[in-house]
Design a protein around this motif. Structure first.
Motif, PDB file in Angstrom:
ATOM      1  N   THR A  57       0.664  -1.183   0.178  1.00 33.30           N
ATOM      2  CA  THR A  57      -0.078   0.002  -0.083  1.00 33.30           C
ATOM      3  C   THR A  57       0.867   0.883   0.023  1.00 33.30           C
ATOM      4  O   THR A  57       0.643   2.311  -0.509  1.00 33.30           O
ATOM      5  N   GLN A 111       3.512   1.598  -1.258  1.00 31.78           N
ATOM      6  CA  GLN A 111       4.236   1.667  -2.700  1.00 31.78           C
ATOM      7  C   GLN A 111       3.236   1.568  -3.886  1.00 31.78           C
ATOM      8  O   GLN A 111       3.770   1.247  -5.035  1.00 31.78           O
ATOM      9  N   ALA A 112       2.017   1.922  -3.519  1.00 32.40           N
ATOM     10  CA  ALA A 112       0.984   1.491  -4.305  1.00 32.40           C
ATOM     11  C   ALA A 112       1.326   2.313  -5.983  1.00 32.40           C
ATOM     12  O   ALA A 112       1.107   1.548  -6.923  1.00 32.40           O
ATOM     13  N   SER A 113       1.711   3.491  -5.956  1.00 32.02           N
ATOM     14  CA  SER A 113       1.983   4.171  -7.346  1.00 32.02           C
ATOM     15  C   SER A 113       2.868   3.361  -7.962  1.00 32.02           C
ATOM     16  O   SER A 113       2.942   3.344  -8.938  1.00 32.02           O
ATOM     17  N   ARG A 114       4.073   2.906  -7.303  1.00 34.32           N
ATOM     18  CA  ARG A 114       5.149   2.135  -7.987  1.00 34.32           C
ATOM     19  C   ARG A 114       4.559   0.763  -8.564  1.00 34.32           C
ATOM     20  O   ARG A 114       5.140   0.297  -9.569  1.00 34.32           O
ATOM     21  N   ARG A 141       1.617  -0.004  -9.560  1.00 29.78           N
ATOM     22  CA  ARG A 141       0.271   0.076 -10.446  1.00 29.78           C
ATOM     23  C   ARG A 141       0.562  -0.885 -11.417  1.00 29.78           C
ATOM     24  O   ARG A 141      -0.513  -1.566 -11.818  1.00 29.78           O
ATOM     25  N   LEU A 186      -4.240  -2.943  -7.020  1.00 30.94           N
ATOM     26  CA  LEU A 186      -2.998  -2.208  -7.214  1.00 30.94           C
ATOM     27  C   LEU A 186      -3.062  -1.624  -8.626  1.00 30.94           C
ATOM     28  O   LEU A 186      -2.916  -0.546  -8.946  1.00 30.94           O
ATOM     29  N   ARG A 187      -3.229  -2.767  -9.428  1.00 33.69           N
ATOM     30  CA  ARG A 187      -3.308  -2.496 -11.079  1.00 33.69           C
ATOM     31  C   ARG A 187      -4.393  -1.524 -11.402  1.00 33.69           C
ATOM     32  O   ARG A 187      -4.142  -0.872 -12.244  1.00 33.69           O
ATOM     33  N   GLY A 241      -5.593   0.890  -9.245  1.00 36.17           N
ATOM     34  CA  GLY A 241      -5.602   1.884  -8.581  1.00 36.17           C
ATOM     35  C   GLY A 241      -6.719   2.115  -7.391  1.00 36.17           C
ATOM     36  O   GLY A 241      -6.747   3.041  -6.876  1.00 36.17           O
TER      37      GLY A 241
END
Length: 211
Positions: free
Chosen positions: A135, A137-140, A142, A205-206, A208
């Motif tokens: 969570t 690192q969610a943006s990384r 994606r 995560l994928r 968003g």
């Protein structure tokens, strides 16, 4: 502390997500009832048969035919309770599709159990992801793949085996053992990814969506 070990494998069916602290492991209880038949019925049966349902003989010589697949009703909805008579009728219909001539068969009892089933009907078997780290690192992550996810060291799981637990449990165990020992996996990578306990986390995560 009651005990400590370098590796923990949680295999506790419906209790597993709570024991591990997973938020992205949606499972549900599915009731299954097996019709037990009279002593002497299906006497020629020597091996279990499976297809659209199954018929098996127990260690005590009794035979059972099943099984129902009953979801719990939605909260606030109708009770959804299926009568025992309807359950036995459906199970005997399954028997008729497995055997051309099962002979005279009468129900003498019922076995009532509960399965643990994931929302996509596949088991969860393998290394457990670190949801908190993922969570953060969610943006990384994606566009992450299973190998990209942070994992909780030494923690593995095997649950949500559904209606095929006797067949799937050994395979799940072999997969976990191979992951632990760095050996060749018993299934290809795509199938291991489909069984990965982190697959629901990965989908969030994928997309968003918040974990």
């Amino acid at each position: 502390v009651l005990g400590a070990a370098p590796v923990l494998i949680v295999a506790a069916a419906l209790a597993s997500p709570g024991l591990i602290g997973l938020r992205c492991a949606p499972v549900r209880a599915v009731r299954g009832r097996i019709s037990l038949v009279r002593d002497g019925d299906l006497a020629p049966l020597r091996v279990g048969l499976a297809g659209d349902g199954y018929v098996v003989r127990g260690p005590d010589g009794s035979a059972g035919v099943g099984a129902s697949y009953e979801f719990a009703p939605a909260e606030g909805g109708d009770s959804g309770e299926v009568s025992l008579e309807d359950i036995h009728r459906g199970n005997l219909q399954r028997l008729g599709r497995l055997l051309v001539d099962p002979g005279p068969v009468a129900v003498s009892g019922v076995f009532d159990g509960v399965r643990c089933v994931a929302h996509d009907r596949l088991p969860l078997a393998g290394a457990v992801a670190d949801e908190a780290a993922a969570t953060a690192q969610a943006s990384r992550l994606r566009g992450a793949h299973p190998a990209d996810l942070p994992r909780r060291a030494g923690l593995f799981a095997s649950f949500a085996l559904g209606s095929r637990g006797l067949a799937l449990a050994p395979l799940a165990g072999e997969l976990i053992a191979a992951q632990l020992e760095g050996e060749p996996w018993p299934v290809e990578g795509d199938l291991a990814a489909a069984l990965d306990p982190a697959r629901f986390l990965l989908r969030r995560l994928r997309s968003g969506r918040p974990v």
